[in-house]
Design a protein around this motif. Structure first.
Motif, PDB file in Angstrom:
ATOM      1  N   ALA A 264      15.274  31.935   1.493  1.00 28.85           N
ATOM      2  CA  ALA A 264      14.452  30.769   1.549  1.00 28.85           C
ATOM      3  C   ALA A 264      13.756  30.850   2.985  1.00 28.85           C
ATOM      4  CB  ALA A 264      15.656  29.606   1.672  1.00 28.85           C
ATOM      5  N   PRO A 265      12.562  30.148   3.193  1.00 32.49           N
ATOM      6  CA  PRO A 265      11.801  29.975   4.158  1.00 32.49           C
ATOM      7  C   PRO A 265      12.670  29.478   5.433  1.00 32.49           C
ATOM      8  CG  PRO A 265      10.712  28.966   2.711  1.00 32.49           C
ATOM      9  CD  PRO A 265      12.206  29.148   2.099  1.00 32.49           C
ATOM     10  N   VAL A 266      12.465  30.458   6.566  1.00 31.61           N
ATOM     11  CA  VAL A 266      13.256  30.212   7.867  1.00 31.61           C
ATOM     12  C   VAL A 266      12.154  29.747   9.035  1.00 31.61           C
ATOM     13  CG1 VAL A 266      14.499  31.426   9.647  1.00 31.61           C
ATOM     14  CG2 VAL A 266      15.192  31.965   7.167  1.00 31.61           C
TER      15      VAL A 266
ATOM     16  N   GLY B 207      18.543  23.076   5.691  1.00 32.84           N
ATOM     17  CA  GLY B 207      19.759  23.299   6.430  1.00 32.84           C
ATOM     18  C   GLY B 207      19.522  24.022   7.716  1.00 32.84           C
ATOM     19  N   VAL B 208      20.601  23.847   8.695  1.00 32.46           N
ATOM     20  CA  VAL B 208      20.321  24.190  10.038  1.00 32.46           C
ATOM     21  C   VAL B 208      21.511  25.073  10.159  1.00 32.46           C
ATOM     22  CG1 VAL B 208      20.673  23.634  12.504  1.00 32.46           C
ATOM     23  CG2 VAL B 208      19.570  21.989  10.815  1.00 32.46           C
TER      24      VAL B 208
ATOM     25  N   ILE C 141      15.450  26.719   6.011  1.00 28.97           N
ATOM     26  CA  ILE C 141      16.238  27.001   6.936  1.00 28.97           C
ATOM     27  C   ILE C 141      15.846  26.910   8.465  1.00 28.97           C
ATOM     28  CG2 ILE C 141      18.160  28.259   8.085  1.00 28.97           C
ATOM     29  CD1 ILE C 141      18.794  27.683   5.012  1.00 28.97           C
ATOM     30  N   LEU C 142      16.503  25.899   9.082  1.00 27.71           N
ATOM     31  CA  LEU C 142      15.986  25.823  10.736  1.00 27.71           C
ATOM     32  C   LEU C 142      17.091  26.479  11.569  1.00 27.71           C
ATOM     33  CD1 LEU C 142      15.246  22.384   9.757  1.00 27.71           C
ATOM     34  CD2 LEU C 142      13.888  23.400  11.737  1.00 27.71           C
ATOM     35  N   CYS C 143      16.677  27.443  12.262  1.00 29.09           N
ATOM     36  CA  CYS C 143      17.521  28.270  13.110  1.00 29.09           C
ATOM     37  C   CYS C 143      17.397  27.642  14.393  1.00 29.09           C
ATOM     38  CB  CYS C 143      17.090  29.878  13.032  1.00 29.09           C
ATOM     39  SG  CYS C 143      18.101  30.865  14.056  1.00 29.09           S
ATOM     40  N   ASP C 144      18.240  27.055  14.950  1.00 31.11           N
ATOM     41  CA  ASP C 144      18.313  26.593  16.473  1.00 31.11           C
ATOM     42  C   ASP C 144      18.409  27.693  17.317  1.00 31.11           C
ATOM     43  OD1 ASP C 144      18.567  24.523  18.371  1.00 31.11           O
ATOM     44  OD2 ASP C 144      20.912  24.880  18.317  1.00 31.11           O
TER      45      ASP C 144
ATOM     46  N   HIS D 232      14.966  37.274   9.575  1.00 32.89           N
ATOM     47  CA  HIS D 232      13.658  37.402   9.209  1.00 32.89           C
ATOM     48  C   HIS D 232      13.118  35.808   9.227  1.00 32.89           C
ATOM     49  CE1 HIS D 232       9.617  37.902   7.035  1.00 32.89           C
ATOM     50  NE2 HIS D 232       9.985  36.773   6.514  1.00 32.89           N
ATOM     51  N   ARG D 233      12.011  35.742   9.978  1.00 32.17           N
ATOM     52  CA  ARG D 233      11.516  34.225  10.324  1.00 32.17           C
ATOM     53  C   ARG D 233      10.124  34.075   9.488  1.00 32.17           C
ATOM     54  NH1 ARG D 233      12.210  35.304  15.760  1.00 32.17           N
ATOM     55  NH2 ARG D 233      14.397  35.826  14.760  1.00 32.17           N
ATOM     56  N   ASP D 234       9.690  33.121   8.873  1.00 32.24           N
ATOM     57  CA  ASP D 234       8.595  32.711   8.332  1.00 32.24           C
ATOM     58  C   ASP D 234       7.793  31.667   9.433  1.00 32.24           C
ATOM     59  OD1 ASP D 234       8.791  33.632   5.352  1.00 32.24           O
ATOM     60  OD2 ASP D 234      10.595  32.622   6.036  1.00 32.24           O
TER      61      ASP D 234
END
Length: 322
Positions: free
Chosen positions: A48-50, A82-83, A145-148, A157-159
């Motif tokens: 999923a996109p991050v 989701g976080v 996905i939101l990465c705090d 990996h982040r988009d």
């Protein structure tokens, strides 16, 4: 704020004594990044996109209210977000650990509890953010996905990268730890997709975020609220956050009379007896750790992030292009 932190933002000359340590920090950080670029270390996609929301300075910059607002906005756009959070300060028995609104901050950390109380979406804590993000996709079927606070967690990996900056303190003296407040050099700003400035003035290419205050909420009786203007006597204010002066200055700007201010370490685990049975004002982040032994005169001030339409539109276009 410690003496070292004050020096970072005042440009004290004695900080040059820490230059050798800053050089070691730089070399280790550069070597780590090089390993990822050469493929010696691997980044992992999770299906999923991050979106990573983080900063390059230590201390508070406004990431938590931004993550909350982004989640709310993404739900409005039809996403199922989701976080994933590291859960700093918590000691969960297993990972990934799902956070609920009444989770113990001592188990999952104070910021995850604060976020979960505002969000109707899954939130997990896990020091291994790849594992936590994959859990959100595979178990909760999240499609974004939101990465705090994971800007330096290159395994994931982040988009989209969003860098949050305190508009008042910005980069301090611009030096790397421990000589300055930077986790990575100022060049990192040019690599991210968006720079969001919390307060102050946004430079060209940056996006301004403002924090709007709500009504005071009583810790012991949460259904009881009142505006700041309703306070009739001087109060004590406390803060165990990255930039406590921001909270105190906000109160003073709103003409709140303060008879005392107390600063605690960021993520401080409050105990019964730390706080007097008096009129006390605190942040929502501190409040989640004080509810179990709250006094009847303790109040917290919630804040919410306001984002520009330009930023939201550009982020949406970025997501649609993935």
């Amino acid at each position: 704020m410690t003496a070292l932190e004050k020096a970072w933002y005042r440009g004290s000359l004695w900080l040059w004594l820490l230059a050798p340590l800053a050089l070691i920090f730089y070399l280790l950080s550069a070597l780590r990044r090089l390993c990822y670029r050469l493929g010696l270390k691997t980044t992992h996609k999770v299906g999923a996109p991050v979106i990573v929301v983080g900063n390059i300075t230590v201390g508070g910059s406004g990431k938590t209210p931004l993550v909350i607002r982004l989640c709310q906005w993404l739900k409005q756009q039809g996403y199922h977000p989701g976080v994933v959070s590291r859960g700093y300060g918590g000691k969960a028995p297993t990972y990934p650990y799902t956070v609920i609104a009444d989770s113990d901050p001592g188990v999952v950390g104070d910021e995850p509890v604060l976020m979960r109380q505002h969000l109707g979406c899954p939130l997990v804590v896990d020091p291994d953010r790849v594992r936590g993000a994959a859990h959100l996709v595979n178990t909760h079927h999240c499609n974004v996905i939101l990465c705090d606070d994971g800007l330096q967690h290159y395994r994931l990996h982040r988009d989209v990268e969003i860098l949050v900056m305190d508009g008042e303190r910005r980069l301090g003296n611009g030096k790397l730890l421990p000589m300055g407040p930077l986790r990575e050099g100022p060049w990192r700003i040019d690599e991210v997709d968006f720079v969001v400035v919390n307060g102050g003035i946004a430079n060209p290419g940056e996006h301004l975020m403002s924090l709007e205050i709500g009504q005071l909420v009583n810790l012991k009786y949460p259904s009881k609220t009142q505006p700041l203007s309703a306070l009739k006597k001087p109060a004590m204010a406390l803060a165990g956050i990255g930039n406590p002066e921001r909270f105190f200055n906000l109160l003073k700007h709103r003409q709140v009379k303060l008879k005392e201010t107390r600063v605690y370490a960021d993520h401080y685990a409050f105990k019964a007896g730390d706080i007097p049975d008096d009129l006390v004002l605190m942040t929502e982040k501190d409040a989640v750790k004080c509810r179990r032994f709250a006094g009847s005169q303790w109040w917290y001030l919630p804040v919410s992030a306001k984002l520009t339409e330009q930023f939201k539109q550009q982020l949406l276009e970025k997501l649609h292009g993935l």
